[in-house]
Write a protein that holds these residues in place. Sequence first.
Motif, PDB file in Angstrom:
ATOM      1  N   ALA A 143       4.224  -2.888  -2.183  1.00  0.00           N
ATOM      2  CA  ALA A 143       3.603  -2.046  -3.199  1.00  0.00           C
ATOM      3  C   ALA A 143       2.095  -1.952  -3.032  1.00  0.00           C
ATOM      4  O   ALA A 143       1.392  -1.565  -3.954  1.00  0.00           O
ATOM      5  N   SER A 144       1.559  -2.320  -1.876  1.00  0.00           N
ATOM      6  CA  SER A 144       0.113  -2.240  -1.677  1.00  0.00           C
ATOM      7  C   SER A 144      -0.192  -2.151  -0.183  1.00  0.00           C
ATOM      8  O   SER A 144       0.679  -2.345   0.664  1.00  0.00           O
ATOM      9  N   LEU A 145      -1.460  -1.866   0.123  1.00  0.00           N
ATOM     10  CA  LEU A 145      -1.908  -1.771   1.508  1.00  0.00           C
ATOM     11  C   LEU A 145      -3.288  -2.407   1.599  1.00  0.00           C
ATOM     12  O   LEU A 145      -4.150  -2.165   0.755  1.00  0.00           O
TER      13      LEU A 145
ATOM     14  N   TRP B 254      -6.472   8.255  -0.270  1.00  0.00           N
ATOM     15  CA  TRP B 254      -5.283   7.459  -0.565  1.00  0.00           C
ATOM     16  C   TRP B 254      -5.041   7.398  -2.076  1.00  0.00           C
ATOM     17  O   TRP B 254      -3.906   7.565  -2.538  1.00  0.00           O
TER      18      TRP B 254
ATOM     19  N   HIS C 141      -1.657   8.493  -3.497  1.00  0.00           N
ATOM     20  CA  HIS C 141      -0.786   7.411  -3.966  1.00  0.00           C
ATOM     21  C   HIS C 141      -1.447   6.674  -5.140  1.00  0.00           C
ATOM     22  O   HIS C 141      -1.857   5.516  -4.994  1.00  0.00           O
TER      23      HIS C 141
ATOM     24  N   ILE D  69      -0.185   3.106  -5.940  1.00  0.00           N
ATOM     25  CA  ILE D  69      -0.116   2.084  -4.887  1.00  0.00           C
ATOM     26  C   ILE D  69      -1.532   1.618  -4.552  1.00  0.00           C
ATOM     27  O   ILE D  69      -2.319   2.378  -3.981  1.00  0.00           O
TER      28      ILE D  69
ATOM     29  N   LEU E 150      -4.806   0.153  -2.821  1.00  0.00           N
ATOM     30  CA  LEU E 150      -5.309  -0.035  -1.456  1.00  0.00           C
ATOM     31  C   LEU E 150      -6.524  -0.951  -1.552  1.00  0.00           C
ATOM     32  O   LEU E 150      -7.488  -0.641  -2.243  1.00  0.00           O
TER      33      LEU E 150
ATOM     34  N   ASP F   4      -3.224  -5.114   6.902  1.00  0.00           N
ATOM     35  CA  ASP F   4      -2.170  -4.255   7.458  1.00  0.00           C
ATOM     36  C   ASP F   4      -2.692  -3.388   8.594  1.00  0.00           C
ATOM     37  O   ASP F   4      -1.981  -3.125   9.569  1.00  0.00           O
TER      38      ASP F   4
ATOM     39  N   LEU G  23       3.995   3.013   4.430  1.00  0.00           N
ATOM     40  CA  LEU G  23       2.640   3.063   3.889  1.00  0.00           C
ATOM     41  C   LEU G  23       1.599   3.084   5.002  1.00  0.00           C
ATOM     42  O   LEU G  23       0.570   3.756   4.889  1.00  0.00           O
TER      43      LEU G  23
ATOM     44  N   ASP H  84       1.533   6.500   6.390  1.00  0.00           N
ATOM     45  CA  ASP H  84       0.814   7.390   5.483  1.00  0.00           C
ATOM     46  C   ASP H  84      -0.691   7.239   5.654  1.00  0.00           C
ATOM     47  O   ASP H  84      -1.435   8.224   5.638  1.00  0.00           O
ATOM     48  N   PHE H  85      -1.146   5.997   5.808  1.00  0.00           N
ATOM     49  CA  PHE H  85      -2.588   5.779   5.976  1.00  0.00           C
ATOM     50  C   PHE H  85      -3.065   6.370   7.299  1.00  0.00           C
ATOM     51  O   PHE H  85      -4.136   7.005   7.356  1.00  0.00           O
TER      52      PHE H  85
END
Length: 236
Positions: free
Chosen positions: A4-6, A23, A27, A30, A32, A52, A180, A183-184
């Motif tokens: 649930a996070s980045l 982001w 999102h 979520i 970041l 990540d 995720l 997506d980034f």
Amino acid sequence: MDAASLTVGYVPGGTPAKWARNWSRRHPQIPLELRTVAAADAADAVRSGAVDVAVLRLPSDTTGLAVIPLYEETTVVVVPADHLVTASDEITASDLDGEPRLLPHDDVVDWADAPGALVEHRPESTGEAIELVAAGIGVLIVPQSLARLHHRKDVAYRPIADAPPCPVALAVPEGPQPALVEDFIGIVRGRRPGSSRGQTPPTPKRTAREKTLAKQAARAAAGKVARKPGRTQRGR
């Protein structure tokens, strides 16, 4: 990685704020997290899972990582504000011949034959080196973003026209990426929301001539059908 996070690591001078803003719009639910990592530790931070993805400087030991080149920074020299080279907007390496040059332990410029005479004392960090520049101990060669990061009124910097640039890249673990992370990467590469590398490319638009030819062909086909004799029923 928390599903649930980045967490995005970035080296000093890195500028991930724009991507973080994009982001948050894409999102909003979520989180970041942006985390500063030392240039020497950035690749290990990705390999160990501490972050990540990471914005890091090259060259670096990227074993086990997939690397996406981002941009190249201008290499500059930081000098006392009243130094002679500040008379020009840009200098060349030869302008620094014989200048005492500071080389901090966190140096990130890959320039083996950089100009200047190395000062024996090596500062621990770029920040400490710039303090020594202000004190007139020597000059310092760094990526432009680090000169901006540590800017102070008693120093100035100038681009070195013939210096090698300082590459910046995005690093992620090798292999398939979590959604995720993909997506980034898409945000960094400028992909629009909902786009995918695997999507079928859109059908190219037809030119005006192609449209005209298609209409003519359709009319011709319709005319043939109209002229085709119909079947008549025979009487008994």
